[in-house]
Design an enzyme around this catalytic site. Sequence first.
Site, PDB file in Angstrom:
ATOM      1  N   ARG A 122       8.545  -2.867   7.678  1.00 22.22           N
ATOM      2  CA  ARG A 122       8.328  -1.532   8.247  1.00 22.22           C
ATOM      3  C   ARG A 122       8.507  -1.663   9.755  1.00 22.22           C
ATOM      4  NH1 ARG A 122       5.380   3.359   7.253  1.00 22.22           N
ATOM      5  NH2 ARG A 122       4.517   4.239   9.166  1.00 22.22           N
ATOM      6  N   HIS A 129      13.237   6.284   4.855  1.00 22.56           N
ATOM      7  CA  HIS A 129      11.882   6.012   4.358  1.00 22.56           C
ATOM      8  C   HIS A 129      11.873   6.205   2.833  1.00 22.56           C
ATOM      9  CE1 HIS A 129       7.721   5.338   4.351  1.00 22.56           C
ATOM     10  NE2 HIS A 129       7.264   6.417   4.945  1.00 22.56           N
ATOM     11  N   GLN A 174       8.632   6.570   0.429  1.00 23.12           N
ATOM     12  CA  GLN A 174       7.937   7.861   0.527  1.00 23.12           C
ATOM     13  C   GLN A 174       8.583   8.883  -0.403  1.00 23.12           C
ATOM     14  OE1 GLN A 174       5.094   8.841   2.488  1.00 23.12           O
ATOM     15  NE2 GLN A 174       5.271  10.568   1.075  1.00 23.12           N
ATOM     16  N   ASP A 197       6.873  17.171   8.483  1.00 25.75           N
ATOM     17  CA  ASP A 197       6.503  15.861   9.016  1.00 25.75           C
ATOM     18  C   ASP A 197       6.116  16.076  10.475  1.00 25.75           C
ATOM     19  OD1 ASP A 197       6.145  13.137   9.361  1.00 25.75           O
ATOM     20  OD2 ASP A 197       8.281  12.652   9.424  1.00 25.75           O
ATOM     21  N   CYS A 221       4.138  13.797   4.469  1.00 34.29           N
ATOM     22  CA  CYS A 221       4.070  12.347   4.252  1.00 34.29           C
ATOM     23  C   CYS A 221       2.882  11.699   4.959  1.00 34.29           C
ATOM     24  CB  CYS A 221       5.373  11.692   4.688  1.00 34.29           C
ATOM     25  SG  CYS A 221       5.899  12.093   6.366  1.00 34.29           S
ATOM     26  N   ARG A 265       2.036   6.791  -3.171  1.00 37.40           N
ATOM     27  CA  ARG A 265       2.742   5.733  -2.460  1.00 37.40           C
ATOM     28  C   ARG A 265       2.478   4.384  -3.135  1.00 37.40           C
ATOM     29  NH1 ARG A 265       4.020   5.793   2.715  1.00 37.40           N
ATOM     30  NH2 ARG A 265       5.268   3.985   2.120  1.00 37.40           N
TER      31      ARG A 265
END
Length: 312
Positions: A106, A133, A136, A228, A269, A297
Amino acid sequence: MDLKGRNFLTLKDFAPEEIQYMIDLAADLKAKKKQGETGESLKGKNIALLFEKPSTRTRCAFTVACVDEGAHPEYLGKDDIQLGHKESVEDTARVLGRMFDGIEFRGFKHETVEKLAQFSGVPVWNGLTDTYHPTQILADCLTMQEHFGYLKGLNFAYLGDGRNNMANSLMIGCGKLGINCKIVAPKSLWPSDDLVQLCQDYAKAAGSTVEVTDQVDAVQGADVLYTDVWCSMGEEEKAAERVGLLKPYQINKTMMEKTGKETTIFMHCLPAVKGNEVTEEVFESAASVVFDEAENRMHTIKAVMVATLGER
């Protein structure tokens, strides 16, 4: 379906059937966990968790998923190893690949996770880069599938920063799975034309549409409104500018009503900046499924690891 040994860097690399397989596997693993069943498909495996960027959901999801399936997770923060500083990414990858069975990354540059995958010789999973991503998106799709009972044919609208990793990845996932996707954003924050065209090609093959617009009325008919943060990690200096630019795209009660559907759900998210991209009222409403997403997740990340590394 055999995904053993595959990297998980972007959903562009997977066929629609493979993506759906991972979502369905996650649903199965989730149901078993709710019944108190965990597995041993990763027993004896050691997993490196590389974090240039801090995280709540990604770190906890990978850690719990590893432990549930019998693996040992080793967290390696930006100050714990020499990744890209005193040692090249390529050399770090070759070292870690000799000691670990799988690597999660990440961080910032997507090029870094690609190099890890190229040189490590073990499955590498993208926990987030500035460009994509994908874990997600699997969680989002599992959440929508749980809520509506299906994915293909849903109407999905993302509002806000249309050129960040979430908008990019949502377009790819929706396009591949036949979800009608609209990116609703000011023109200065639209995704790249090349990616939009690619996702429109995915959607055409799946019998759906991908559209980019700056008109908020485009949310009419949406089953899902998604947003987001307006400033991603590393963009904090742009906060004031983004607030002014994106205020018309805030998901609030009025925006939810614009869909014309009482069944529309709100997704994010996380973490959220309440009062910016979403109001407290919508975030805490019955339409909000953000904590279902957060939990999912873990289940979807577990599915990715089991599918690409596990013994079943």
